[in-house]
Design a protein around this motif. Structure first.
Motif, mmCIF file in Angstrom:
data_model
loop_
_atom_site.group_PDB
_atom_site.id
_atom_site.type_symbol
_atom_site.label_atom_id
_atom_site.label_comp_id
_atom_site.label_asym_id
_atom_site.label_seq_id
_atom_site.Cartn_x
_atom_site.Cartn_y
_atom_site.Cartn_z
ATOM 1 N N ILE A 132 0.890 -1.088 -0.078
ATOM 2 C CA ILE A 132 -0.283 0.037 -0.067
ATOM 3 C C ILE A 132 1.089 1.211 0.039
ATOM 4 N N ILE A 133 0.814 2.033 -1.022
ATOM 5 C CA ILE A 133 1.671 3.273 -1.391
ATOM 6 C C ILE A 133 0.829 4.503 -0.789
ATOM 7 N N LEU A 134 1.371 5.156 0.263
ATOM 8 C CA LEU A 134 0.701 6.410 0.471
ATOM 9 C C LEU A 134 1.005 7.578 -0.431
ATOM 10 N N ALA A 135 0.041 7.924 -1.079
ATOM 11 C CA ALA A 135 0.491 9.077 -1.899
ATOM 12 C C ALA A 135 -0.267 10.496 -1.390
ATOM 13 N N GLY A 136 -0.606 10.428 -0.451
ATOM 14 C CA GLY A 136 -1.583 11.809 0.204
ATOM 15 C C GLY A 136 -0.422 12.802 0.342
ATOM 16 N N GLY A 137 -0.825 13.810 1.243
ATOM 17 C CA GLY A 137 0.134 14.719 1.715
ATOM 18 C C GLY A 137 0.058 15.805 0.661
ATOM 19 N N GLU A 156 6.593 20.986 -4.875
ATOM 20 C CA GLU A 156 5.862 20.185 -5.967
ATOM 21 C C GLU A 156 5.646 18.824 -5.581
ATOM 22 N N ASN A 157 4.848 18.189 -6.239
ATOM 23 C CA ASN A 157 4.534 16.723 -6.099
ATOM 24 C C ASN A 157 5.804 15.904 -5.831
ATOM 25 N N LYS A 158 6.245 15.515 -4.577
ATOM 26 C CA LYS A 158 7.249 14.542 -4.388
ATOM 27 C C LYS A 158 7.148 13.384 -5.167
ATOM 28 N N ALA A 159 6.045 12.527 -5.107
ATOM 29 C CA ALA A 159 6.025 11.427 -5.577
ATOM 30 C C ALA A 159 6.279 11.229 -7.199
ATOM 31 N N ASN A 208 -5.566 11.190 -2.855
ATOM 32 C CA ASN A 208 -6.740 12.051 -2.867
ATOM 33 C C ASN A 208 -6.931 12.704 -4.444
ATOM 34 N N LYS A 209 -5.421 12.790 -4.959
ATOM 35 C CA LYS A 209 -5.571 13.139 -6.340
ATOM 36 C C LYS A 209 -5.271 12.158 -7.464
ATOM 37 N N GLN A 210 -6.399 11.324 -7.458
ATOM 38 C CA GLN A 210 -6.299 9.969 -8.197
ATOM 39 C C GLN A 210 -5.571 10.127 -9.895
ATOM 40 N N GLU A 211 -6.056 11.284 -10.267
ATOM 41 C CA GLU A 211 -5.804 11.571 -11.647
ATOM 42 C C GLU A 211 -4.189 11.687 -11.717
ATOM 43 N N LEU A 233 -6.714 2.394 -7.229
ATOM 44 C CA LEU A 233 -6.649 3.539 -6.476
ATOM 45 C C LEU A 233 -7.649 3.940 -5.343
ATOM 46 N N VAL A 234 -7.486 4.298 -4.264
ATOM 47 C CA VAL A 234 -8.276 4.641 -3.214
ATOM 48 C C VAL A 234 -8.116 5.845 -2.607
ATOM 49 N N SER A 235 -8.927 6.672 -1.921
ATOM 50 C CA SER A 235 -9.120 7.709 -1.512
ATOM 51 C C SER A 235 -9.074 7.536 0.039
#
Length: 200
Positions: A6-11, A18-21, A50-53, A62-64
């Motif tokens: 499970i990768i957490l791409a929130g924050g 800028e988006n570090k991921a 939360n920004k799935q796009e 993808l899940v929010s």
């Protein structure tokens, strides 16, 4: 037993600017590097975002967050809720050099515990850690009560904390890079150098 990454791409990546991921290291985005590493050892990988796009290009489920603006604990809860396996490895999206071998070691601890977390040099690493799906209920309770500190959550469940010396006694020689996470531009530059040095 089957497991899920499970990768957490929130924050908000506010310190990075800028988006570090989505920053690139060695021709791949950081989140791609993590997804590739997890996919090489685990049959299932999902992204909590939360920004799935921004992450559809990965072709992964993808899940929010179900609990908005509640930090990493909400991401852990969302990932465990979505997962269809008892064993799960949580990884933050800003850790480009995770170790598959270390991930396996953490997941093995879930046979006896609800969570296994490393403590290296006195620092806890709950966002590169293994959690059983049944830890979800305790996460939900903590979110309901607005108790958002993961350290506190870990005290509410059966957590196995593995310290440096014990890790070495288990025969695992870790590198600092395995726990490296990048929040600021200077840390991104450091990550680029680490990747360059490793490829020499």
């Amino acid at each position: 037993m089957s497991s899920t990454g499970i990768i957490l791409a929130g924050g908000h990546s506010s310190r990075m600017g800028e988006n570090k991921a989505l920053l690139k290291i060695g021709g791949k985005t950081v989140i791609e590097r993590i997804a590739d590493q997890l996919s090489s050892i685990l049959p299932n990988v999902i992204i909590v975002a939360n920004k799935q796009e921004d992450y559809q290009f990965l072709g992964l489920p993808l899940v929010s967050d179900r609990w908005k603006e509640k930090g990493p604990l909400a991401g852990i809860h969302a990932g465990l809720s979505e997962s269809r396996t008892q064993k799960n490895l949580i990884v933050a999206c800003d850790m480009p050099f995770i170790s598959g071998e270390l991930a396996r070691l953490l997941l093995e601890q879930l046979d006896q515990h609800q969570a296994s977390v490393l403590e290296i040099g006195g620092q806890l690493h709950p966002l590169f850690a293994a959690y059983r799906k049944d830890a979800k209920d305790a996460a939900e309770l903590a979110l309901r009560e607005n108790k958002l500190r993961i350290r506190q959550f870990l005290q509410e469940i059966d957590s196995r904390i593995i310290k440096d010396e014990e890790l070495k006694n288990m025969g695992f020689l870790y590198r600092d890079a395995h726990f490296f996470n990048m929040n600021r531009p200077d840390e991104y530059r450091q990550a680029l150098k680490l990747a360059e040095d490793a490829s020499k």
